[in-house]
Write a protein that holds these residues in place. Structure first.
Motif, mmCIF file in Angstrom:
data_model
loop_
_atom_site.group_PDB
_atom_site.id
_atom_site.type_symbol
_atom_site.label_atom_id
_atom_site.label_comp_id
_atom_site.label_asym_id
_atom_site.label_seq_id
_atom_site.Cartn_x
_atom_site.Cartn_y
_atom_site.Cartn_z
ATOM 1 N N LYS A 40 -21.186 28.133 -15.810
ATOM 2 C CA LYS A 40 -20.761 27.187 -14.785
ATOM 3 C C LYS A 40 -19.779 26.214 -15.420
ATOM 4 C CE LYS A 40 -22.718 24.599 -10.927
ATOM 5 N NZ LYS A 40 -23.976 24.099 -10.313
ATOM 6 N N GLU B 227 -17.140 25.309 -11.425
ATOM 7 C CA GLU B 227 -18.345 25.812 -10.799
ATOM 8 C C GLU B 227 -18.459 27.329 -10.874
ATOM 9 O OE1 GLU B 227 -20.711 23.797 -9.768
ATOM 10 O OE2 GLU B 227 -19.483 22.061 -10.240
ATOM 11 N N GLN B 228 -17.441 28.008 -11.399
ATOM 12 C CA GLN B 228 -17.533 29.443 -11.564
ATOM 13 C C GLN B 228 -17.757 29.771 -13.048
ATOM 14 O OE1 GLN B 228 -14.163 31.371 -9.853
ATOM 15 N NE2 GLN B 228 -14.558 30.614 -7.776
ATOM 16 N N SER B 229 -18.040 31.053 -13.339
ATOM 17 C CA SER B 229 -18.283 31.469 -14.721
ATOM 18 C C SER B 229 -16.988 31.948 -15.357
ATOM 19 C CB SER B 229 -19.343 32.577 -14.753
ATOM 20 O OG SER B 229 -18.862 33.726 -14.070
ATOM 21 N N LYS C 83 -12.190 28.304 -13.281
ATOM 22 C CA LYS C 83 -12.366 27.584 -12.027
ATOM 23 C C LYS C 83 -13.691 26.849 -12.067
ATOM 24 C CE LYS C 83 -9.699 31.101 -9.610
ATOM 25 N NZ LYS C 83 -9.716 32.155 -8.565
#
Length: 846
Positions: free
Chosen positions: A383, A344-346, A342
């Motif tokens: 990110k 912007e997520q790790s 996803k």
């Protein structure tokens, strides 16, 4: 002296008791234990009915017997407080610690072995006596304590309590009990000393958590006096536990194809154990021998091994032994936790390659290109962005060699819809009440947009996905914002509808005066206020009772009058419309005015009926007090608005006025005339009375004329007895009462006492003649004949004048309506006529 019959001694020893009417109850331990050199504490209590506060005497015998001759006990006296002036205890070993109430406690110091046996406690209170037997058990050396084990079986990991008891306690020779098991983290020791009349003892309890290693262990309880060990006792623990096993292996790391041997040893088991079995990674193997041999091991034989054995307490297991089979890395593959990625997520990627020992170096590839700087098993992207999408692979390496690539993994980067906007579809300006269509647009999305959301919720109806219809838009509609959503939602910036509307919340505000009340004569200023308007340009108008009175924001009254009271509205309009305020009632307070008296059913009312006089006024606040005045301007002491007169009388005729007042002032009405006329019955009575009166006057007149003629005749026959130019006489009125009226209004006149029977004096002068008066000097002795005086008789008819009444107002006392008259007779010569009845004559001297 040897006593062959112990029961005979007891009978003789209690003769005093049987002979006494008093009953002794003595309580103490039956047997006391001690050793040579220690002391004995004898707790004792007694009760004796009827003893009161008499002093208690004590004798303590040793080796005593009853003497039949003296009828008393003899023996070695250890204590005697019956003799005054001598020490109770000769050697000072015995101390009486009791009192005269209930305590008979004794203490004996420096116990000797010869003190063994029975003591006799002789108790004397007045004439009452009692012998109590106490048995001493004395040993040469201190005796051992008693250790009590739990009654049930002791198992490992249980919490058990051991009790060490010594039947001894004495404050002057203190002891303590000490345990050999001293592990503060698992043990708890509690000591207790008892000095009751039931028993004297010292006790210590040891509480601890058992382990399998406690099996066969000795536990000792020692008796200490200060630091000296006096005695001790030891018990052996029998702790039931599961089999305790250990495992030995010749090698824990071997290359593929090597041989491994494992041996299981049972170190302890209570009770005995059964056969030994083997377990790998929690799964039981078929082998049931103490030795496990693995020939030509492979990578699948790597794991954790245990041996185990069973008894009735439970299953015992050895510690795990890890066997490692060494081999180079196998072909690797990439695992992604947790896909999809996803934005912007790790995201974390793991290179999975089985190797022993574990791989120490890794190489990562993105879309076939090596990722620089990444040599760990895990590849962490803190990110994620769209550039991270693609295929990933890896290679693992240990000291035995380098593996190969097996599978690649696809990284799918998902993100929320981008560049979301809210678009108003209406082409013209939006007015309050219009319908508005709003569309939600976006640029890209992964995965695809599946639904839309709108703020504020419920503001309209979504006619198609991404298209919102707002019906009857309100003037204060909030800004509209939309969100395009897949797994995530992206919100657009809010868009204002810019709704045009007529002025809102129009109201009338009183600026002056500051007080809540408005009084006539004050200066009043009203202002038209409103909350909001779009567009902002507005105009103001004022209406009173629905009629336009003024244009402008402010409405002024300088000064204000009662006629200005009414319902006011201010109106504010712009290009969209006009908005009126709520009706604002302007109330002007003023003193009463325009008072008038209204008479119901009319101004002219027949007597006997009812008349209602209403005081009508114009006042705000309404008149709170009324005052009524009668035709004589007198206060009627009536404070109501309506004055009722019932039944009406003719006397009520007149002008009435009322006065009204409130908190601001008062006013007086002009007079209103009420006319009360006679009823037909009253008129008939009055006419009848008038006719009767006229008839009575006629009769009296005729009767008077007859009397006058008769009087003239009598005058002609009588001569004048006296001649004088002035004649004096008095007239007495003969009063005849009239019948009072039975009906008619009450008289408002006054009683005149002067009209009662009285004597009135008058001087009458008759016409002078030429004839001299008889008896006067110088007159002729011969007088001529008397003149004819018939023509000179004077009648006086006195008639009382009626007071002029106002219509039918009569005097308060009935007048004398009889005819009063005087008959004047000038006597001449001749015979005086006889007096008539009801006629009084007056003698005139002439």
């Amino acid at each position: 002296m040897n006593v062959h019959c112990p029961w005979l001694l007891l009978i003789l020893g209690h003769v005093a008791l049987f002979d006494s009417s008093q009953k002794w109850v003595v309580e103490h331990p039956q047997t006391l234990f001690a050793w040579e050199g220690a002391c004995i504490w004898i707790p004792c209590t007694y009760r004796m009915s009827g003893s009161g506060d008499r002093e208690l005497k004590i004798l303590l015998y040793q080796k005593y017997e009853f003497d039949n001759k003296t009828k008393d006990f003899t023996g070695i006296v250890l204590y005697n407080n019956t003799k005054i002036g001598s020490s109770p205890s000769k050697d000072g070993r015995v101390t009486f610690l009791g009192n005269r109430n209930s305590n008979c406690t004794l203490e004996i110091l420096e116990i000797r072995e010869s003190d063994q046996g029975r003591l006799g406690l002789r108790m004397i209170s007045g004439t009452d006596r009692w012998m109590e037997h106490i048995y001493l058990n004395i040993s040469k050396t201190p005796f051992s304590p008693y250790i009590k084990l739990p009654s049930e079986e002791i198992q490992a990991s249980q919490r058990v309590t051991l009790t060490c008891t010594l039947n001894y306690a004495c404050p002057q020779y203190p002891i303590r009990l000490e345990w050999s098991l001293k592990e503060p983290e698992i043990t708890l020791v509690s000591d207790f000393v008892s000095y009751t009349v039931k028993n004297v003892y010292t006790e210590s309890k040891l509480t601890f958590q058992t382990k399998w290693t406690d099996h066969g262990r000795n536990v000792t309880c020692r008796v200490l006096h200060h630091t000296d060990v006096l005695s001790e006792n030891t018990v052996r623990l029998d702790v039931k536990h599961t089999p305790q096993l250990t495992i030995k292996v010749n090698a824990t790391e071997v290359m593929e194809g090597s041989s491994v041997t494992m041996t299981c040893q049972v170190t302890s088991s209570n009770p005995e154990h059964g056969p030994v079995s083997w377990v790998k990674n929690g799964h039981r193997l078929q082998e049931q021998t103490p030795t496990l041999t693995l020939s030509e091991v492979n990578k699948d034989m790597s794991g954790k091994y245990q041996c185990q054995a069973l008894n009735y307490v439970g299953l015992g297991k050895s510690e795990e032994v890890a066997l490692t089979v060494l081999f180079p890395p196998e072909p690797s593959r990439v695992h992604i936790y947790h896909p999809p990625a996803k934005e912007e997520q790790s995201i974390e990627l793991v290179c999975d390659s089985l190797a022993s020992p574990r791989a120490t170096n890794y190489t990562w590839y993105h879309n076939g290109k090596e990722v620089p700087g990444e040599t760990q098993e895990k590849l962490l992207i803190p990110k994620v962005s769209l550039r991270h999408a693609g295929t990933y692979s890896c290679l693992a390496e240990n000291r035995l060699g380098r593996g190969q690539k097996k599978e690649e993994a696809e990284l799918d980067v998902q993100y929320a819809p981008k560049a979301v906007t809210t678009v108003i579809q209406n082409s013209t300006q939006i007015r309050e009440g219009d319908s508005v269509t709003v569309a939600c647009h976006y640029n890209s999305s992964n995965p695809k947009v599946t639904y839309y959301r709108w703020k504020p919720p419920g503001s309209g109806v979504e006619i198609t996905p991404g298209m919102l219809r707002i019906q009857n838009v309100t003037w204060n509609s909030e800004s509209i914002s939309c969100a395009a959503c897949n797994e995530w939602c992206s919100w657009a910036s809010p868009v204002s509808l810019n709704v045009h509307y007529a002025p809102r919340a129009v109201r009338v505000q009183k600026v002056r005066p500051q007080s809540s009340e408005i009084r006539a004569g004050e200066h009043v200023l009203l202002r038209c206020e409103f909350f909001r308007s779009h567009p902002a340009e507005v105009h103001f108008f004022w209406k009173k009772n629905g009629n336009l009175v003024q244009e402008g924001r402010e409405l002024s009254f300088s000064p204000i009058s009662p006629e200005d009271s009414g319902n006011y509205n201010c109106l504010v309009n712009n290009s969209i419309g006009v908005t009126p305020s709520q009706t604002w009632y302007l109330r002007v307070l003023y003193a009463p005015r325009r008072l008038r008296v209204s008479i119901s059913p009319g101004d002219s009312i027949m007597e006997g009926k009812q008349a209602t006089l209403s005081c009508e006024s114009d006042a705000d606040p309404p008149v709170s007090q009324y005052v009524w005045f009668d035709p004589s301007n007198r206060d009627l002491h009536f404070s109501g608005q309506k004055l009722r007169l019932e039944p009406l009388k003719v006397q009520h005729t007149g002008s009435y006025r009322c006065q009204g007042s409130n908190m601001l002032g008062k006013d007086l009405s002009p007079p209103s005339t009420l006319t009360v006329y006679y009823s037909p019955e009253t008129i008939g009575k009055r006419v009848a009375m008038g006719l009767g009166f006229c008839l009575a006057v006629c009769i009296l007149t005729i009767w008077g004329m007859k009397l006058q003629k008769k009087w003239k005749h009598n005058q002609s026959q009588q001569g004048l007895q006296e001649n004088s130019s002035g004649q004096s006489f008095f007239v007495r009125n003969k009063k005849a009462r009239r019948t009072p009226l039975s009906e008619g209004p009450q008289s408002q006149g006054c009683h005149n006492p002067m009209m009662d029977d009285s004597v009135s004096y008058a001087i009458l002068r008759f016409p002078e003649t030429d004839a001299p008066r008889a008896g006067d000097a110088g007159t002729s002795a011969i007088q001529g004949p008397p003149p004819n005086n018939n023509d000179m008789v004077t009648y006086s008819v006195i008639q009382k004048r009626h007071v002029g009444d106002y219509e039918n107002v009569t005097p308060s006392c009935p007048e004398d309506d009889s005819i009063h008259y005087s008959e004047l007779v000038q006597f001449g010569a001749g015979k005086r006529p006889e007096a008539q009845e009801d006629v009084e004559y007056v003698t005139l001297k002439h």
